[in-house]
Structures are given as C-alpha cells and as structure tokens.
Design a protein around this motif. Sequence first.
Motif, PDB file in Angstrom:
ATOM      1  N   MET A 132       2.863   9.900   1.669  1.00  0.00           N
ATOM      2  CA  MET A 132       3.615   9.042   2.572  1.00  0.00           C
ATOM      3  C   MET A 132       2.638   8.404   3.537  1.00  0.00           C
ATOM      4  SD  MET A 132       6.523   7.801   3.273  1.00  0.00           S
ATOM      5  CE  MET A 132       7.334   6.853   4.563  1.00  0.00           C
ATOM      6  N   GLN A 133       2.674   7.095   3.629  1.00  0.00           N
ATOM      7  CA  GLN A 133       1.809   6.363   4.546  1.00  0.00           C
ATOM      8  C   GLN A 133       2.422   6.397   5.955  1.00  0.00           C
ATOM      9  OE1 GLN A 133      -0.154   1.894   4.616  1.00  0.00           O
ATOM     10  NE2 GLN A 133       2.003   2.080   4.080  1.00  0.00           N
ATOM     11  N   VAL A 134       1.606   6.731   6.952  1.00  0.00           N
ATOM     12  CA  VAL A 134       2.068   6.709   8.334  1.00  0.00           C
ATOM     13  C   VAL A 134       1.136   5.832   9.162  1.00  0.00           C
ATOM     14  CG1 VAL A 134       3.238   8.941   8.282  1.00  0.00           C
ATOM     15  CG2 VAL A 134       0.817   8.854   8.881  1.00  0.00           C
ATOM     16  N   LEU A 135       1.717   5.070  10.086  1.00  0.00           N
ATOM     17  CA  LEU A 135       0.945   4.183  10.935  1.00  0.00           C
ATOM     18  C   LEU A 135       0.587   4.891  12.231  1.00  0.00           C
ATOM     19  CD1 LEU A 135      -0.114   1.233  11.422  1.00  0.00           C
ATOM     20  CD2 LEU A 135       2.012   0.873  12.685  1.00  0.00           C
ATOM     21  N   ILE A 161       6.719  -4.565  12.978  1.00  0.00           N
ATOM     22  CA  ILE A 161       6.370  -3.613  11.920  1.00  0.00           C
ATOM     23  C   ILE A 161       7.552  -2.695  11.606  1.00  0.00           C
ATOM     24  CG2 ILE A 161       4.876  -1.671  11.299  1.00  0.00           C
ATOM     25  CD1 ILE A 161       2.672  -3.024  12.959  1.00  0.00           C
ATOM     26  N   MET A 162       8.218  -2.181  12.640  1.00  0.00           N
ATOM     27  CA  MET A 162       9.357  -1.299  12.406  1.00  0.00           C
ATOM     28  C   MET A 162      10.484  -2.014  11.662  1.00  0.00           C
ATOM     29  SD  MET A 162       9.889   1.185  15.730  1.00  0.00           S
ATOM     30  CE  MET A 162      11.100   2.169  14.822  1.00  0.00           C
ATOM     31  N   GLU A 163      10.697  -3.285  12.002  1.00  0.00           N
ATOM     32  CA  GLU A 163      11.821  -4.030  11.447  1.00  0.00           C
ATOM     33  C   GLU A 163      11.555  -4.591  10.055  1.00  0.00           C
ATOM     34  OE1 GLU A 163      12.482  -6.988  14.394  1.00  0.00           O
ATOM     35  OE2 GLU A 163      13.099  -5.540  15.930  1.00  0.00           O
ATOM     36  N   ASN A 164      10.278  -4.695   9.668  1.00  0.00           N
ATOM     37  CA  ASN A 164       9.960  -5.398   8.428  1.00  0.00           C
ATOM     38  C   ASN A 164       9.144  -4.574   7.440  1.00  0.00           C
ATOM     39  OD1 ASN A 164      10.902  -8.392   8.900  1.00  0.00           O
ATOM     40  ND2 ASN A 164       9.963  -7.702  10.818  1.00  0.00           N
ATOM     41  N   THR A 165       9.168  -3.269   7.585  1.00  0.00           N
ATOM     42  CA  THR A 165       8.552  -2.390   6.592  1.00  0.00           C
ATOM     43  C   THR A 165       9.610  -1.462   6.013  1.00  0.00           C
ATOM     44  OG1 THR A 165       7.877  -0.886   8.377  1.00  0.00           O
ATOM     45  CG2 THR A 165       6.210  -2.424   7.532  1.00  0.00           C
ATOM     46  N   ASN A 166       9.408  -1.093   4.768  1.00  0.00           N
ATOM     47  CA  ASN A 166      10.349  -0.244   4.054  1.00  0.00           C
ATOM     48  C   ASN A 166      10.161   1.210   4.476  1.00  0.00           C
ATOM     49  OD1 ASN A 166      11.798   1.255   2.127  1.00  0.00           O
ATOM     50  ND2 ASN A 166      11.425  -0.269   0.534  1.00  0.00           N
ATOM     51  N   PRO A 167      11.210   1.873   4.985  1.00  0.00           N
ATOM     52  CA  PRO A 167      11.082   3.280   5.391  1.00  0.00           C
ATOM     53  C   PRO A 167      10.621   4.198   4.271  1.00  0.00           C
ATOM     54  CG  PRO A 167      13.118   2.334   6.235  1.00  0.00           C
ATOM     55  CD  PRO A 167      12.551   1.334   5.264  1.00  0.00           C
ATOM     56  N   GLU A 168      10.786   3.760   3.036  1.00  0.00           N
ATOM     57  CA  GLU A 168      10.313   4.574   1.910  1.00  0.00           C
ATOM     58  C   GLU A 168       8.793   4.510   1.785  1.00  0.00           C
ATOM     59  OE1 GLU A 168      12.178   3.932  -1.806  1.00  0.00           O
ATOM     60  OE2 GLU A 168      14.207   3.823  -0.975  1.00  0.00           O
ATOM     61  N   VAL A 197       0.838  -1.206   0.000  1.00  0.00           N
ATOM     62  CA  VAL A 197       0.000   0.000   0.000  1.00  0.00           C
ATOM     63  C   VAL A 197       0.867   1.249   0.000  1.00  0.00           C
ATOM     64  CG1 VAL A 197      -1.678   1.336   1.331  1.00  0.00           C
ATOM     65  CG2 VAL A 197      -1.946  -1.144   1.115  1.00  0.00           C
ATOM     66  N   GLY A 198       1.921   1.233   0.806  1.00  0.00           N
ATOM     67  CA  GLY A 198       2.803   2.389   0.884  1.00  0.00           C
ATOM     68  C   GLY A 198       3.471   2.699  -0.436  1.00  0.00           C
ATOM     69  N   LYS A 199       3.839   1.671  -1.168  1.00  0.00           N
ATOM     70  CA  LYS A 199       4.458   1.868  -2.480  1.00  0.00           C
ATOM     71  C   LYS A 199       3.474   2.537  -3.434  1.00  0.00           C
ATOM     72  CE  LYS A 199       7.016  -0.634  -6.076  1.00  0.00           C
ATOM     73  NZ  LYS A 199       6.242  -0.197  -7.252  1.00  0.00           N
ATOM     74  N   GLU A 200       2.224   2.064  -3.429  1.00  0.00           N
ATOM     75  CA  GLU A 200       1.199   2.649  -4.298  1.00  0.00           C
ATOM     76  C   GLU A 200       0.950   4.115  -3.932  1.00  0.00           C
ATOM     77  OE1 GLU A 200      -2.251   0.249  -3.986  1.00  0.00           O
ATOM     78  OE2 GLU A 200      -1.310  -1.544  -4.849  1.00  0.00           O
ATOM     79  N   LEU A 201       0.902   4.402  -2.622  1.00  0.00           N
ATOM     80  CA  LEU A 201       0.661   5.775  -2.189  1.00  0.00           C
ATOM     81  C   LEU A 201       1.835   6.691  -2.529  1.00  0.00           C
ATOM     82  CD1 LEU A 201      -1.029   5.194   1.298  1.00  0.00           C
ATOM     83  CD2 LEU A 201      -2.119   5.966  -0.816  1.00  0.00           C
ATOM     84  N   LYS A 202       3.044   6.183  -2.386  1.00  0.00           N
ATOM     85  CA  LYS A 202       4.210   6.994  -2.711  1.00  0.00           C
ATOM     86  C   LYS A 202       4.207   7.379  -4.188  1.00  0.00           C
ATOM     87  CE  LYS A 202       9.208   7.321  -2.440  1.00  0.00           C
ATOM     88  NZ  LYS A 202      10.492   6.685  -2.052  1.00  0.00           N
TER      89      LYS A 202
END
Length: 232
Positions: free
Chosen positions: A61-64, A87-94, A51-56
């Motif tokens: 920018m997607q924020v949790l 979630i912090m360790e396994n999501t792309n900061p981009e 989802v974050g990639k699509e939004l970018k």
Amino acid sequence: NLKVSGMRLSGKKEDLEFAKKVGAKYLSTDVSPVEFTREEALGFCKKLNEVGKELKEQGFMQVLHNHSEEFFWIKGEEGKTRVYDVIMENTNPEYLAFELDTGWAAYTGADIVEYVKKAPERFPVIHVKECTRIGKTVEELEHFPKSIFNANLPRNPQTGAPMLTEEQKAYMYETRSWNGGLGQGIIDWKGLVDAATSCIAFISEREYYHYDGSDGTPECCAKLDYEFMRSL
C-alpha cells in the motif's frame, strides 16, 4: 522515491523484493515539486494512482508522507485549496493512503484533526510530532530551504548526499525548534487520537531534541512521547 522502515527505496525490482522479505506492508512516497497549479497537482495525482496500482498488485500500500510543502496553497487558490486537498480528493483510496506528519502539517496552520476526520480510513500511519508555533515565511516552512539547498550545494561524490557547512547544519537544526514535546504545543492530541480510528501505528519522530523535559537525545524523546500517547 519509496521508503520502508526508514530506508528509501528507488522502486527497483531488487528493492521491492527486499521490502517483501522484511514483511513491509506500506511504502511511503513524498511530493516533489510541491508548488503546484491545480493542473499540475492533478497530474501528480494521476501519477500517484498509477504507482499505487502497480504497488498494490505486488502486495503493498502506497502512503504519502508529508512535510510542510504538501500543505502549501494551490497557485491561484491561496486561502482556499491546499495541495493536500487536491491529492485527497483526486487519488484512489485503493492506491494511496496517508502517513500524516502532524508537526509539519500543523506548522502551516492546517487543522490536522479535521483532515483525519474527513477520511479516517486513509490514515493507517501517523507520525506524532508536536508543533509549538505556525511558520510565517516560505523559507521557514520549506523542508529544505532553497537558500541552502541550491544548485551550487556541493555533493558527496560517493553518495550524492548534500555536504553542509557546520553553520548550515546549525541553521537547519535551529529552524526545527518549532518541534517541542508532545502536549506542549498547539496540536489537539486527544482530538487527533479520537479521529484516527483506522490508525494502526503512531510513530514518534523528532526534528528537534532540546526542549523542556528532554535530555537532548532521541531515546529520551521517544520515551516521553510513548508515555504521553499512552496517557491519552
């Protein structure tokens, strides 16, 4: 679900166009369900990245945005790993940043300053909310207690919103009484501000308005919070 400036957006094309029109930069999402095995949490991370990639690609920018449940322990890893850790360790900061709700996180006993220190660049927005104690039971910690928000809860036929009795409304409000005035609880605010080097907005948000120094209105609380944050 996504929200901009307090509005929840479904992700439909017309809603994203509205977000662009008002100049929104960040779209927030939350976690549901929140009681995860590690495998389930990793599956959710995969979805967040997609989802974050699509939004970018559309300029957002997607924020949790968290409540307390995102800081529940991973099943089988109690006392060691929280859902938020995975979630912090396994999501792309981009593709995913964090809109930390300090009050709900601290209510679980999590060290919010240490979370921000781990990756300050991932916390562009922080909801400042005091916490005066740590919750002791699952029902206390739940954002929407299952004892109230169950399958039998009646819904508004027009909006689909839950229809609570006056007693249920009172219970929901009183269970937020862990939320006090900034500086009157357990959060290290100076430590948080010092750690949040990439934060562009500290947003005052309240669960409860009746505490010392407040006249019981959101406006008064916002003024007190503003003055407190400016003093740091």
